[in-house]
Design a protein around this motif. Structure first.
Motif, PDB file in Angstrom:
ATOM      1  N   ARG A   1      46.328   7.915  91.284  1.00 62.60           N
ATOM      2  CA  ARG A   1      47.453   7.110  91.740  1.00 62.60           C
ATOM      3  C   ARG A   1      47.275   6.845  93.234  1.00 62.60           C
ATOM      4  NH1 ARG A   1      49.126   5.305  86.914  1.00 62.60           N
ATOM      5  NH2 ARG A   1      49.378   7.042  85.433  1.00 62.60           N
ATOM      6  N   ARG A   2      48.232   6.148  93.805  1.00 60.67           N
ATOM      7  CA  ARG A   2      48.103   5.822  95.224  1.00 60.67           C
ATOM      8  C   ARG A   2      48.095   7.066  96.097  1.00 60.67           C
ATOM      9  NH1 ARG A   2      45.836   1.752  97.302  1.00 60.67           N
ATOM     10  NH2 ARG A   2      47.002   0.346  95.908  1.00 60.67           N
ATOM     11  N   LEU A   3      48.924   8.054  95.760  1.00 56.20           N
ATOM     12  CA  LEU A   3      48.981   9.305  96.502  1.00 56.20           C
ATOM     13  C   LEU A   3      48.451  10.448  95.664  1.00 56.20           C
ATOM     14  CD1 LEU A   3      52.471   9.184  98.296  1.00 56.20           C
ATOM     15  CD2 LEU A   3      50.220   8.903  99.342  1.00 56.20           C
ATOM     16  N   GLY A   4      47.821  11.411  96.313  1.00 59.32           N
ATOM     17  CA  GLY A   4      47.336  12.598  95.623  1.00 59.32           C
ATOM     18  C   GLY A   4      47.650  13.845  96.426  1.00 59.32           C
ATOM     19  N   PHE A   5      47.693  14.976  95.737  1.00 58.98           N
ATOM     20  CA  PHE A   5      48.001  16.249  96.385  1.00 58.98           C
ATOM     21  C   PHE A   5      46.959  17.285  95.957  1.00 58.98           C
ATOM     22  CE2 PHE A   5      51.864  13.869  95.708  1.00 58.98           C
ATOM     23  CZ  PHE A   5      52.463  13.903  96.953  1.00 58.98           C
ATOM     24  N   ALA A   6      46.612  18.184  96.872  1.00 59.05           N
ATOM     25  CA  ALA A   6      45.620  19.211  96.562  1.00 59.05           C
ATOM     26  C   ALA A   6      45.917  20.467  97.367  1.00 59.05           C
ATOM     27  CB  ALA A   6      44.208  18.717  96.867  1.00 59.05           C
ATOM     28  N   VAL A   7      45.473  21.601  96.838  1.00 55.84           N
ATOM     29  CA  VAL A   7      45.538  22.869  97.541  1.00 55.84           C
ATOM     30  C   VAL A   7      44.153  23.486  97.497  1.00 55.84           C
ATOM     31  CG1 VAL A   7      46.262  24.105  95.445  1.00 55.84           C
ATOM     32  CG2 VAL A   7      46.677  25.130  97.691  1.00 55.84           C
ATOM     33  N   GLU A   8      43.753  24.116  98.582  1.00 52.25           N
ATOM     34  CA  GLU A   8      42.383  24.638  98.673  1.00 52.25           C
ATOM     35  C   GLU A   8      42.380  25.985  99.386  1.00 52.25           C
ATOM     36  OE1 GLU A   8      38.170  23.278 100.787  1.00 52.25           O
ATOM     37  OE2 GLU A   8      39.595  21.763 100.079  1.00 52.25           O
ATOM     38  N   LEU A   9      41.674  26.932  98.817  1.00 54.50           N
ATOM     39  CA  LEU A   9      41.501  28.251  99.403  1.00 54.50           C
ATOM     40  C   LEU A   9      40.017  28.466  99.666  1.00 54.50           C
ATOM     41  CD1 LEU A   9      42.767  31.002 100.181  1.00 54.50           C
ATOM     42  CD2 LEU A   9      42.333  31.747  97.828  1.00 54.50           C
ATOM     43  N   GLY A  10      39.669  28.755 100.904  1.00 53.55           N
ATOM     44  CA  GLY A  10      38.259  28.904 101.246  1.00 53.55           C
ATOM     45  C   GLY A  10      38.056  29.888 102.377  1.00 53.55           C
ATOM     46  N   CYS A  11      36.818  29.909 102.886  1.00 51.68           N
ATOM     47  CA  CYS A  11      36.476  30.853 103.940  1.00 51.68           C
ATOM     48  C   CYS A  11      35.330  30.291 104.779  1.00 51.68           C
ATOM     49  CB  CYS A  11      36.079  32.193 103.324  1.00 51.68           C
ATOM     50  SG  CYS A  11      35.918  33.525 104.533  1.00 51.68           S
ATOM     51  N   TYR A  12      35.464  30.392 106.086  1.00 51.12           N
ATOM     52  CA  TYR A  12      34.406  30.014 107.016  1.00 51.12           C
ATOM     53  C   TYR A  12      33.586  31.262 107.377  1.00 51.12           C
ATOM     54  CZ  TYR A  12      36.866  25.612 107.899  1.00 51.12           C
ATOM     55  OH  TYR A  12      37.475  24.394 107.766  1.00 51.12           O
ATOM     56  N   TYR A  13      32.261  31.088 107.462  1.00 50.74           N
ATOM     57  CA  TYR A  13      31.422  32.155 108.007  1.00 50.74           C
ATOM     58  C   TYR A  13      31.208  31.850 109.483  1.00 50.74           C
ATOM     59  CZ  TYR A  13      27.579  35.297 108.969  1.00 50.74           C
ATOM     60  OH  TYR A  13      26.792  36.269 109.526  1.00 50.74           O
TER      61      TYR A  13
END
Length: 236
Positions: free
Chosen positions: A174-186
């Motif tokens: 659709r025109r708008l989207g939503f997301a959630v993200e869990l990560g880690c930087y080294y």
């Protein structure tokens, strides 16, 4: 980040991420495709940022993206030390530019894994410590005029590695989207720098710096939790 909080978050996210996409009918899925490009606004543990994404494959399961995020904190902290106080002024800036690739392993599910590399132009945490009144160090009472000033910093790598997973699309259907993200930087092991005047000049703290730096080797990772709102571009 607190380990119990991460475990709680994972237990809550995994059942949701495993659900099939139900917001559209099978006919919608076959007719509508994600936009080829998108821009997005992200908000999370590394601050606020912008993101641009592009679909890399015909089935839209591979997506490339670039983004930048920024966070700063410099509020004075006052810590009681005996009869006096220590005024600690942190200088924390988290500025990260990141390029990464997302892969959706399931065609009808928005679960994704991602990996990439980033760069930070301020890979350090600085702090200035100024005593106020008569303070106590390790049981020793020290007058304000003898305590001196401490300038400390921890410095990490400028070049970062990144890996994570999440749910949602960088280029929405659709025109708008939503997301959630869990990560880690080294970010590598920090290097310690300590400059001081006053009482500490009479101690052997310089000889302890290698020990302090060795004890900080475990702080090589920066957890990241992000929420993204994206806007699709150039839809046919």
């Amino acid at each position: 980040m607190n380990k119990k909080f991460i475990a709680f978050l994972l237990c809550g996210l995994i059942p949701i991420l495993s659900l099939p996409l139900s917001a559209q009918t099978p006919s919608d899925s076959s007719r509508l495709k994600p936009a080829p490009y998108a821009i997005g606004l992200q908000l999370g543990s590394t601050g606020i940022g912008l993101q641009a994404a592009r679909v890399l494959s015909k089935d839209a399961r591979w997506v490339g993206r670039v983004g930048v995020s920024y966070f700063s904190y410099d509020q004075v902290l006052r810590v009681k030390a005996g009869e006096g106080k220590l005024n600690i002024t942190p200088d924390l800036v988290v500025g990260i530019a990141l390029a990464s690739v997302k892969w959706h392993p399931f065609k009808r599910n928005q679960l994704f894994v991602t990996g990439g590399a980033g760069y930070t132009w301020r890979p350090d945490l600085r702090a200035n410590v100024i005593p106020e009144g008569n303070v106590k160090f390790g049981g020793l009472q020290i007058a304000e005029e003898n305590a001196g000033v401490i300038n400390a910093s921890l410095r990490w790598n400028s070049v970062l590695g990144y890996a994570g997973f999440g749910y949602g699309r960088s280029t929405p259907i659709r025109r708008l989207g939503f997301a959630v993200e869990l990560g880690c930087y080294y970010i590598g092991s920090p290097k310690v720098d300590l400059q001081y005047t006053g009482f500490l000049e009479t101690t052997t703290i310089d000889e302890q710096l290698p020990v302090i730096q060795n004890n900080l080797r475990g702080y090589r990772f920066l957890p990241s939790l992000q929420f993204l709102v994206s806007y699709g571009l150039f839809r046919k």
